[in-house]
Design a protein around this motif. Structure first.
Motif, PDB file in Angstrom:
ATOM      1  N   HIS A 173      46.523 -29.208   3.518  1.00 24.21           N
ATOM      2  CA  HIS A 173      45.758 -28.907   4.731  1.00 24.21           C
ATOM      3  C   HIS A 173      46.735 -28.632   5.867  1.00 24.21           C
ATOM      4  O   HIS A 173      47.599 -29.469   6.162  1.00 24.21           O
ATOM      5  CB  HIS A 173      44.858 -30.081   5.125  1.00 24.21           C
ATOM      6  N   ILE A 174      46.607 -27.482   6.487  1.00 21.99           N
ATOM      7  CA  ILE A 174      47.347 -27.174   7.707  1.00 21.99           C
ATOM      8  C   ILE A 174      46.306 -26.926   8.786  1.00 21.99           C
ATOM      9  O   ILE A 174      45.610 -25.906   8.779  1.00 21.99           O
ATOM     10  CB  ILE A 174      48.272 -25.959   7.510  1.00 21.99           C
ATOM     11  N   VAL A 175      46.172 -27.903   9.690  1.00 25.90           N
ATOM     12  CA  VAL A 175      45.074 -27.922  10.652  1.00 25.90           C
ATOM     13  C   VAL A 175      45.678 -27.846  12.054  1.00 25.90           C
ATOM     14  O   VAL A 175      46.237 -28.827  12.552  1.00 25.90           O
ATOM     15  CB  VAL A 175      44.229 -29.205  10.482  1.00 25.90           C
ATOM     16  N   THR A 181      39.038 -24.519   3.113  1.00 31.72           N
ATOM     17  CA  THR A 181      38.399 -24.126   4.369  1.00 31.72           C
ATOM     18  C   THR A 181      39.348 -23.244   5.171  1.00 31.72           C
ATOM     19  O   THR A 181      40.474 -23.645   5.459  1.00 31.72           O
ATOM     20  CB  THR A 181      38.024 -25.366   5.186  1.00 31.72           C
ATOM     21  N   VAL A 182      38.914 -22.057   5.513  1.00 26.66           N
ATOM     22  CA  VAL A 182      39.713 -21.130   6.321  1.00 26.66           C
ATOM     23  C   VAL A 182      38.828 -20.625   7.453  1.00 26.66           C
ATOM     24  O   VAL A 182      37.775 -20.041   7.196  1.00 26.66           O
ATOM     25  CB  VAL A 182      40.228 -19.945   5.481  1.00 26.66           C
ATOM     26  N   PHE A 183      39.237 -20.882   8.704  1.00 32.87           N
ATOM     27  CA  PHE A 183      38.482 -20.291   9.815  1.00 32.87           C
ATOM     28  C   PHE A 183      39.396 -20.028  11.007  1.00 32.87           C
ATOM     29  O   PHE A 183      40.483 -20.594  11.120  1.00 32.87           O
ATOM     30  CB  PHE A 183      37.261 -21.128  10.202  1.00 32.87           C
ATOM     31  N   ASN A 184      38.905 -19.142  11.876  1.00 34.83           N
ATOM     32  CA  ASN A 184      39.674 -18.644  13.022  1.00 34.83           C
ATOM     33  C   ASN A 184      41.034 -18.112  12.573  1.00 34.83           C
ATOM     34  O   ASN A 184      42.060 -18.332  13.226  1.00 34.83           O
ATOM     35  CB  ASN A 184      39.837 -19.741  14.088  1.00 34.83           C
ATOM     36  N   GLU A 185      41.017 -17.402  11.445  1.00 37.23           N
ATOM     37  CA  GLU A 185      42.275 -16.929  10.858  1.00 37.23           C
ATOM     38  C   GLU A 185      42.975 -15.876  11.707  1.00 37.23           C
ATOM     39  O   GLU A 185      44.149 -15.574  11.469  1.00 37.23           O
ATOM     40  CB  GLU A 185      42.041 -16.399   9.437  1.00 37.23           C
ATOM     41  N   ARG A 186      42.276 -15.336  12.689  1.00 35.80           N
ATOM     42  CA  ARG A 186      42.939 -14.418  13.616  1.00 35.80           C
ATOM     43  C   ARG A 186      44.133 -15.086  14.289  1.00 35.80           C
ATOM     44  O   ARG A 186      45.099 -14.425  14.683  1.00 35.80           O
ATOM     45  CB  ARG A 186      41.917 -13.952  14.665  1.00 35.80           C
TER      46      ARG A 186
END
Length: 265
Positions: free
Chosen positions: A111-113, A61-66
């Motif tokens: 996981h890096i959250v 899962t990858v999101f808000n990668e900015r």
């Protein structure tokens, strides 16, 4: 005349082998094309993606990668989750949330959250299945489901040169120094000094290096076999592609180049 059974079986076996080779060749092609790099970012727009960095396909899962920054020459394994914030599509402000330094290796299915700040220094390596987060759930209100209570954020920092063993958990507020070894399955919170080995749940310091005393308790395993004579650092770098440093004292640093395998694996 009926077709001999042995010939039919041999033909079927050849067909299965051919199909298997085709499937594996096709999957390798998909992995190669699906990998994320500065030259081929796919649908992702990271805050920064350093030269030579590669995220293996399939991604987790990858999101808000900015708000996620990766330094140069990182290797991110398959099915690794990298996320910033609660949900995709949020505006998280002007500062990065997750910062990963150069030369880092993130093991598969880790996981890096991040929600506030997670910083990994240069050359941090992890085994598979590592979980790093800067947010924990509150539970103080006994009348409200824990998942509905407002969470607590505390920044996380992992110093350069550290190794995080398989299945370790780095909790909110953890601050690890340089060249720290986290044993497999450890649960880490709080401050960890430079050149320490921590193990357990909750993790405790089980070995530490200081300039005055060296390693305490002493490392009793044999040192790694030296690199053969005549092999230069330039040849090793060309072979492996990393900035390798040979084991041994360097500028007064720790004498042992390898961590105690009984603590880290």
């Amino acid at each position: 005349m009926p077709f001999p059974h042995s010939l039919l079986s041999a033909a079927r076996a050849r067909r299965r082998r051919a199909v298997g080779r085709l499937v594996h060749r096709g999957w390798r092609w998909v992995q190669e094309r699906g990998a994320v790099s500065p030259e081929s970012p796919g649908p992702y727009r990271f805050g920064s993606l350093g030269d030579g960095t590669r995220l293996a396909f399939p991604l987790g899962t990858v999101f808000n990668e900015r708000w996620i920054h990766l330094g140069p020459f990182c290797i991110v394994g398959e099915q690794v989750t990298l996320s910033a914030g609660f949900l995709p599509g949020l505006d998280l402000g002007p500062e990065p949330i997750v910062r990963i330094g150069g030369g880092c290796v993130i093991g598969r299915e880790s996981h890096i959250v991040g929600h506030q700040s997670i910083v990994l220094g240069d050359d941090v390596w992890t085994g598979p299945g590592v979980y790093i987060t800067d947010q924990g759930h509150e539970y103080r209100d006994p009348g409200l489901p824990i998942g509905k209570q407002w969470p607590r954020n505390e920044p996380v920092e992992i110093g350069s040169g550290s190794w995080i063993g398989t299945g370790a958990v780095i909790l909110p507020g953890a601050r690890l120094g340089r060249n720290v070894v986290v044993a497999a399955g450890a649960v880490v919170r709080g401050e960890v000094p430079d050149h320490s080995v921590v193990a357990g749940a909750p993790a405790k310091v089980v070995r530490r290096w200081t300039p005055e005393a060296g390693w305490e308790p002493p490392i009793r395993t044999a040192a790694p076999r030296p690199v053969p004579d005549g092999v230069t650092a330039e040849q090793l770098r060309a072979l492996v592609g990393w900035d390798l440093h040979l084991p041994g004292p360097v500028d007064g640093g720790p004498g042992a180049g390898a961590a105690d395998p009984s603590a880290a694996s």
